[in-house]
Design a protein around this motif. Structure first.
Motif, PDB file in Angstrom:
ATOM      1  N   LYS A  42       0.972  -1.166   0.024  1.00 39.25           N
ATOM      2  CA  LYS A  42      -0.037   0.256  -0.086  1.00 39.25           C
ATOM      3  C   LYS A  42       1.176   0.949  -0.029  1.00 39.25           C
ATOM      4  CE  LYS A  42      -3.674  -1.930   2.409  1.00 39.25           C
ATOM      5  NZ  LYS A  42      -4.522  -1.695   4.174  1.00 39.25           N
ATOM      6  N   GLU A  74      -5.750  -2.446 -10.842  1.00 35.35           N
ATOM      7  CA  GLU A  74      -6.011  -2.692 -10.574  1.00 35.35           C
ATOM      8  C   GLU A  74      -6.392  -3.257  -8.952  1.00 35.35           C
ATOM      9  OE1 GLU A  74     -10.819  -5.637  -9.472  1.00 35.35           O
ATOM     10  OE2 GLU A  74     -11.560  -4.226 -11.804  1.00 35.35           O
ATOM     11  N   TYR A  75      -6.781  -2.839  -7.272  1.00 33.65           N
ATOM     12  CA  TYR A  75      -6.347  -3.255  -6.686  1.00 33.65           C
ATOM     13  C   TYR A  75      -7.991  -3.117  -5.481  1.00 33.65           C
ATOM     14  CZ  TYR A  75      -4.237  -2.656  -1.529  1.00 33.65           C
ATOM     15  OH  TYR A  75      -4.002  -2.977  -0.230  1.00 33.65           O
ATOM     16  N   THR A  76      -7.652  -4.175  -5.350  1.00 31.61           N
ATOM     17  CA  THR A  76      -9.745  -4.161  -4.313  1.00 31.61           C
ATOM     18  C   THR A  76      -9.588  -4.913  -3.281  1.00 31.61           C
ATOM     19  OG1 THR A  76     -12.218  -3.748  -4.434  1.00 31.61           O
ATOM     20  CG2 THR A  76     -11.188  -4.670  -6.004  1.00 31.61           C
ATOM     21  N   ASP A  77     -10.127  -4.905  -1.963  1.00 35.01           N
ATOM     22  CA  ASP A  77     -10.640  -6.537  -1.900  1.00 35.01           C
ATOM     23  C   ASP A  77      -8.856  -7.210  -1.810  1.00 35.01           C
ATOM     24  OD1 ASP A  77     -13.314  -5.969  -0.780  1.00 35.01           O
ATOM     25  OD2 ASP A  77     -13.810  -6.484  -3.023  1.00 35.01           O
ATOM     26  N   HIS A  78      -8.246  -7.309  -0.840  1.00 36.88           N
ATOM     27  CA  HIS A  78      -6.447  -7.545  -0.969  1.00 36.88           C
ATOM     28  C   HIS A  78      -6.600  -8.642  -2.350  1.00 36.88           C
ATOM     29  CE1 HIS A  78      -7.532  -6.594   3.184  1.00 36.88           C
ATOM     30  NE2 HIS A  78      -8.655  -7.353   2.764  1.00 36.88           N
ATOM     31  N   ALA A  80      -4.854  -7.433  -6.364  1.00 33.24           N
ATOM     32  CA  ALA A  80      -4.128  -6.959  -7.029  1.00 33.24           C
ATOM     33  C   ALA A  80      -3.787  -7.215  -8.503  1.00 33.24           C
ATOM     34  CB  ALA A  80      -3.102  -6.176  -6.239  1.00 33.24           C
TER      35      ALA A  80
END
Length: 311
Positions: A42, A74-78, A80
C-alpha cells in the motif's frame, strides 16, 4: 482470433526483515505476515507509483535481468491485478502484413518504447501470485523487484517461490534411499563468489561475454546410503531452497531408489503447480485486459483450496 491456450503458474510471495544484532554479531531474519506485506505494498502503491491518465498507477522496476514497468490495473479486496511490461527498442520490431508479408516501421516518438507485457494477480491474504506465461513476456521476478526497489533500505527483502505439488514429494519420501540432491542457482551471492571460487562481486560483474551465470551444488551420499536421516526431511530442505533462491532457482533434481531398483533422477522443477487456460474465442479479434483478469481470477479461485495445501 482462435482460442489461445496459456499456462498459469502460481508462486508464493513472502517478505523478511533482516536485523543485525551487534552484541551477537549475527543477523536476525524475521518473516513478515501477509498483513504486513500488504501494508508495504500500500505504501508503494500510494506514495511511489505514478498515476496515469487512465487512473491506473505504474512504476519502473530494474532487476538483474531486465527493466520492467509494473502497472496496477485494479487493487481492491486484498487483490491486485497487474500488468508487467518489458520495453523493446523500435529497431528490433516491425509491423508485417500477414497477406503481403510486407513490413513497415512502428511509429514511435522519441520517448516511447514498444512494450511486451503479461499479467499477474496477487492475493495478499494468502500470498499467492498467479502469473500468465507468454513467450517473450516479462519474468515474474519483476514482482519481487517491485518490493526490493523500495524496501531494501529498510532491510526488507522479497522472496518468490514457485508452488510445487506434493505428489512428487509423496513419491520420494517413500523411497528407501535418496542418494543425491543437485541444485543450480543463478548469480551466486557474494559469499559464494569470494569463498568458493575466489572472485569478488566486482570481479564477477566485470566479466564479459558470459552467456549465463550459474552455480551448481551437489549433495552426494556414500554408496547405498541416504543423505537424509529421514526422507521426510527432503520436503523441509526443498521448502528452504525455494524460499531462499526464489526465481533464481534454475535446477533442482533428486536421485532416489528403493533397495531392489536402480536409481532414478527426478526433476523437481517439472512438478510446479500450473494450470492451462483458454483465452479468447472465434468471435474475438483482440484479447482485452478483462479476458486476462477473468482467466487469472477464475483459475486461482477454483484452485485456491488445493494451492493452500502446498504453501
Amino acid at each position: 482470433m482462435a482460442n489461445q491456450k496459456r499456462k498459469v503458474s502460481f508462486y508464493y510471495l513472502s517478505l523478511e526483515k533482516q536485523t543485525f544484532i551487534k552484541e551477537r554479531n549475527t543477523t536476525q531474519i524475521m518473516p513478515l505476515s501477509n498483513e504486513e506485506i500488504e501494508e508495504y505494498f500500500k505504501k508503494i502503491y500510494d506514495k511511489k507509483m505514478l498515476e496515469l491518465e487512465n487512473g491506473n498507477k505504474a512504476v519502473d522496476v530494474d532487476t538483474t535481468y531486465s527493466n520492467y514497468v509494473i502497472e496496477i490495473i485494479e487493487y481492491t479486496d486484498h487483490l491486485a491485478f497487474a500488468k508487467i511490461g518489458q520495453q523493446n527498442y523500435a529497431n528490433t520490431v516491425a509491423l508485417r502484413d500477414k497477406n503481403t508479408l510486407e513490413t513497415e516501421d512502428v511509429p514511435m516518438s522519441a520517448t516511447q518504447l514498444l512494450e511486451l507485457y503479461t499479467f499477474c494477480l496477487i492475493d495478499f491474504e494468502t500470498g499467492i501470485v498467479s502469473y500468465i506465461g507468454i513467450n517473450g513476456a516479462p519474468r515474474i521476478s519483476a514482482v519481487r523487484g517491485l518490493f526490493d526497489k523500495f524496501l531494501h533500505e529498510e532491510n526488507v527483502y522479497a522472496k518468490l517461490a514457485a508452488i510445487m505439488t506434493n505428489d512428487i514429494l509423496q513419491t520420494l519420501v517413500q523411497k528407501n534411499i535418496i542418494s543425491k540432491l543437485s541444485l543450480t542457482v543463478a548469480v551466486p551471492n557474494d559469499e559464494v563468489l569470494s569463498d568458493t571460487i575466489g572472485l569478488s562481486s566486482n570481479d564477477f560483474d566485470a566479466l564479459r561475454n558470459v552467456k549465463t551465470r550459474t552455480a551448481t551444488y551437489k549433495l552426494v551420499a556414500t554408496r547405498n546410503k541416504n543423505i537424509f536421516q529421514s526422507s521426510g526431511k527432503l520436503a523441509e530442505l526443498i521448502a528452504t531452497i525455494k524460499n531462499k533462491f526464489g526465481n533464481n532457482l534454475r535446477g533442482l533434481t533428486v536421485n532416489a531408489k528403493n533397495l531392489n531398483e536402480s536409481s532414478q533422477t527426478y526433476d523437481l522443477l517439472q512438478y510446479n503447480f500450473t494450470k492451462t487456460v483458454t483465452l479468447g474465442g472465434e468471435d474475438h479479434s483482440v484479447l482485452l485486459e478483462d479476458d486476462f483478469k477473468a482467466a487469472l481470477r477464475n483459475t486461482y479461485i477454483s484452485n485456491k483450496d488445493e494451492l493452500l495445501k502446498y504453501i
